[in-house]
Design a protein around this motif. Sequence first.
Motif, PDB file in Angstrom:
ATOM      1  N   SER A   1      19.132  -0.959 -15.090  1.00  0.00           N
ATOM      2  CA  SER A   1      20.006   0.126 -14.656  1.00  0.00           C
ATOM      3  C   SER A   1      20.824   0.583 -15.842  1.00  0.00           C
ATOM      4  CB  SER A   1      20.929  -0.339 -13.532  1.00  0.00           C
ATOM      5  OG  SER A   1      21.888   0.665 -13.224  1.00  0.00           O
ATOM      6  N   GLU A   2      20.543   1.791 -16.307  1.00  0.00           N
ATOM      7  CA  GLU A   2      21.279   2.325 -17.454  1.00  0.00           C
ATOM      8  C   GLU A   2      22.716   2.634 -17.083  1.00  0.00           C
ATOM      9  OE1 GLU A   2      20.937   6.012 -20.683  1.00  0.00           O
ATOM     10  OE2 GLU A   2      19.297   5.581 -19.290  1.00  0.00           O
ATOM     11  N   ASP A   3      22.917   3.191 -15.881  1.00  0.00           N
ATOM     12  CA  ASP A   3      24.264   3.572 -15.463  1.00  0.00           C
ATOM     13  C   ASP A   3      25.181   2.365 -15.312  1.00  0.00           C
ATOM     14  OD1 ASP A   3      23.432   6.189 -15.422  1.00  0.00           O
ATOM     15  OD2 ASP A   3      23.017   6.212 -13.258  1.00  0.00           O
ATOM     16  N   MET A   4      24.638   1.271 -14.806  1.00  0.00           N
ATOM     17  CA  MET A   4      25.455   0.080 -14.550  1.00  0.00           C
ATOM     18  C   MET A   4      25.394  -0.928 -15.696  1.00  0.00           C
ATOM     19  SD  MET A   4      26.807   0.777 -11.716  1.00  0.00           S
ATOM     20  CE  MET A   4      26.600   1.764 -10.227  1.00  0.00           C
ATOM     21  N   HIS A   5      24.704  -0.579 -16.788  1.00  0.00           N
ATOM     22  CA  HIS A   5      24.585  -1.471 -17.952  1.00  0.00           C
ATOM     23  C   HIS A   5      24.100  -2.852 -17.533  1.00  0.00           C
ATOM     24  CE1 HIS A   5      26.689   1.656 -20.162  1.00  0.00           C
ATOM     25  NE2 HIS A   5      27.649   1.618 -19.257  1.00  0.00           N
ATOM     26  N   SER A   6      23.055  -2.850 -16.728  1.00  0.00           N
ATOM     27  CA  SER A   6      22.587  -4.102 -16.131  1.00  0.00           C
ATOM     28  C   SER A   6      21.067  -4.138 -16.109  1.00  0.00           C
ATOM     29  CB  SER A   6      23.134  -4.216 -14.694  1.00  0.00           C
ATOM     30  OG  SER A   6      22.703  -5.404 -14.072  1.00  0.00           O
ATOM     31  N   VAL A   7      20.518  -5.339 -16.202  1.00  0.00           N
ATOM     32  CA  VAL A   7      19.107  -5.574 -15.920  1.00  0.00           C
ATOM     33  C   VAL A   7      19.076  -6.646 -14.838  1.00  0.00           C
ATOM     34  CG1 VAL A   7      16.843  -6.255 -16.802  1.00  0.00           C
ATOM     35  CG2 VAL A   7      18.449  -5.065 -18.305  1.00  0.00           C
ATOM     36  N   ASN A   8      18.694  -6.251 -13.629  1.00  0.00           N
ATOM     37  CA  ASN A   8      18.710  -7.156 -12.485  1.00  0.00           C
ATOM     38  C   ASN A   8      17.364  -7.876 -12.376  1.00  0.00           C
ATOM     39  OD1 ASN A   8      21.243  -6.029 -11.932  1.00  0.00           O
ATOM     40  ND2 ASN A   8      20.327  -4.433 -10.649  1.00  0.00           N
ATOM     41  N   LEU A   9      17.423  -9.189 -12.347  1.00  0.00           N
ATOM     42  CA  LEU A   9      16.216 -10.013 -12.299  1.00  0.00           C
ATOM     43  C   LEU A   9      16.133 -10.683 -10.936  1.00  0.00           C
ATOM     44  CD1 LEU A   9      16.537 -11.726 -15.799  1.00  0.00           C
ATOM     45  CD2 LEU A   9      15.542  -9.494 -15.233  1.00  0.00           C
TER      46      LEU A   9
ATOM     47  N   ALA B   1      12.741  -4.659 -21.365  1.00  0.00           N
ATOM     48  CA  ALA B   1      14.124  -4.459 -20.933  1.00  0.00           C
ATOM     49  C   ALA B   1      14.924  -5.753 -21.029  1.00  0.00           C
ATOM     50  CB  ALA B   1      14.144  -3.930 -19.502  1.00  0.00           C
ATOM     51  N   ILE B   2      14.283  -6.879 -20.693  1.00  0.00           N
ATOM     52  CA  ILE B   2      14.970  -8.172 -20.836  1.00  0.00           C
ATOM     53  C   ILE B   2      15.196  -8.471 -22.304  1.00  0.00           C
ATOM     54  CG2 ILE B   2      14.777 -10.647 -20.462  1.00  0.00           C
ATOM     55  CD1 ILE B   2      13.164 -10.108 -17.965  1.00  0.00           C
ATOM     56  N   LEU B   3      14.155  -8.300 -23.101  1.00  0.00           N
ATOM     57  CA  LEU B   3      14.218  -8.656 -24.512  1.00  0.00           C
ATOM     58  C   LEU B   3      15.287  -7.862 -25.250  1.00  0.00           C
ATOM     59  CD1 LEU B   3      12.567 -10.567 -26.408  1.00  0.00           C
ATOM     60  CD2 LEU B   3      11.336  -8.519 -27.127  1.00  0.00           C
ATOM     61  N   ARG B   4      15.474  -6.606 -24.870  1.00  0.00           N
ATOM     62  CA  ARG B   4      16.377  -5.712 -25.591  1.00  0.00           C
ATOM     63  C   ARG B   4      17.724  -5.542 -24.898  1.00  0.00           C
ATOM     64  NH1 ARG B   4      11.976  -0.866 -26.849  1.00  0.00           N
ATOM     65  NH2 ARG B   4      10.592  -2.091 -28.178  1.00  0.00           N
TER      66      ARG B   4
END
Length: 373
Positions: A34-42, A92-95
Motif C-alpha cells: 500500500s503506497e498510501d499507507m506506507h505499508s506492505v501487508n503480509l 515489494a518485501i525486498l524493497r
Amino acid sequence: MATNVEGMNPGDVRTRTEIRAVFGGSPQGGICPSEDMHSVNLYSDPDVGEQAGYYDGWLAEEDELGPVFEYTGAGKSGDQTFDGVAGSGNRAILRHAEQGRVLRVFTRVGKVPGSDTKTHRYLGTFTLDGMQPYVWRRVHGEDGNERDVIVFRLRPEGTVQRASQDVIPPAEHTTAELVPFQVVTAAMFQSDPATSGELPIPKQSGRKRSSTRKAAPNAETSGTFVVPEAFSTKLSLRAAAAATIAVRREAELTQAYKAHLESAGHQTGAFQIKVQGLTSTLRTDLYDATDHVLYEAKGSNSREDVRMALGQILDYSRYVKAPGQEGEPKRVILLPAAPAPDIYTLLDRYDVGVIYRSDDGRFVGEVVPKIDQ
C-alpha cells in the motif's frame, strides 16, 4: 515506526476489510503493498502454506540479534522469483525500506461466525534482517514437484505478538537433502552485485541512498537493499558496514569457485539440512558432488572467520551423505586470501583443508581441480 495504529494492536483479530481500512492493500493475495499507507501487508495462511510445502512462523531458536519470523514469498507453483509480474510481491518485501514502507504481518485464525469471511490476527511490524534478508529453500509443492521458494527473514520492529501457535513445527527427523546451488542476487546487498565491481563501504543509514550511482542490472532484480537502522544500531554502524562487505565477498568468492568447479566438469550443489527437534533449516555454502567435498566460504581470512567456518563445517559435514560416496565428505574452507601459518596447524588437527584465491585470481589448494586447456 509506531506499532499501534488506529486502535489495531498486535494480537487483535480483524477481517481483511477492516485491515484494509487501516493499512490499505489489495482485497486478496498474500503480499499486499500500500503506497498510501506506507505499508506492505503480509498475510499468512497455515493451511495453504502446509499444502504448498512450507511453514511461515517464528523460529524457536534465536540468534545474537534476537527472534526471526520466516515468511515465504509469493508463488504457489514452480520456482519463485523476483522477476516480472510473478515477482512483484517479492520485490515489494525486498524493497520495503528503500521505499519507506513497513512490513506488517497477519496470520489467518478462522472465519466470522456464520459466514465465509476469513479473520486474521495482527502480529505487528517487522523489517528484513539486515545481514540475510532472505534465503532460498527447496520444498516439495502440493503437486509433488520440487521447487525453490524465497524465505524472507523478518525481524520485529517494535511490539509484536509471539504466540506459541505461530512457532514453526520442529523437524520430526534429521534430513540432509542435496539441492541446487542458488546464485546470490544483488538484492541481498546495498549496492553493486556480488558478482562484479568493487566493494565500497555501504552507507551507514537505513534511509534511501542519495547517490546517483545505480545498481548494476541483475538476472533476478536490480533493486537495492537498505540495511535497517535497527540492524545497524545493534551491531554498531562500523560493524554493520564491515559485516555487509564480508557477506558480499563471501558470495562472490563462492560463485567464482563454483564456476571453476563446473569448468572442470564437476557437478555442484548445496545441502539443505533439518535437525530433529529444531525449527531452523541449515544450508551449506557449496558441495562438489563429483569429488565429495563440502566447502564453507568466508569473506575474510581473519582468525575469527576461520574459527567460525571450522565450527560450521564440522557441524554440517556430520549430516552430509551422498549416493555412491563413502563416509563424510572432505571438509574444505574457502577463503579470499591465504590464512596465517598457524591456522593451517589448527585446521590440520581437524582434517580440514584450505583453498584460497591468490593475487592473480587463481585458486590454490590441494583439492582444486585442474581445468583442461
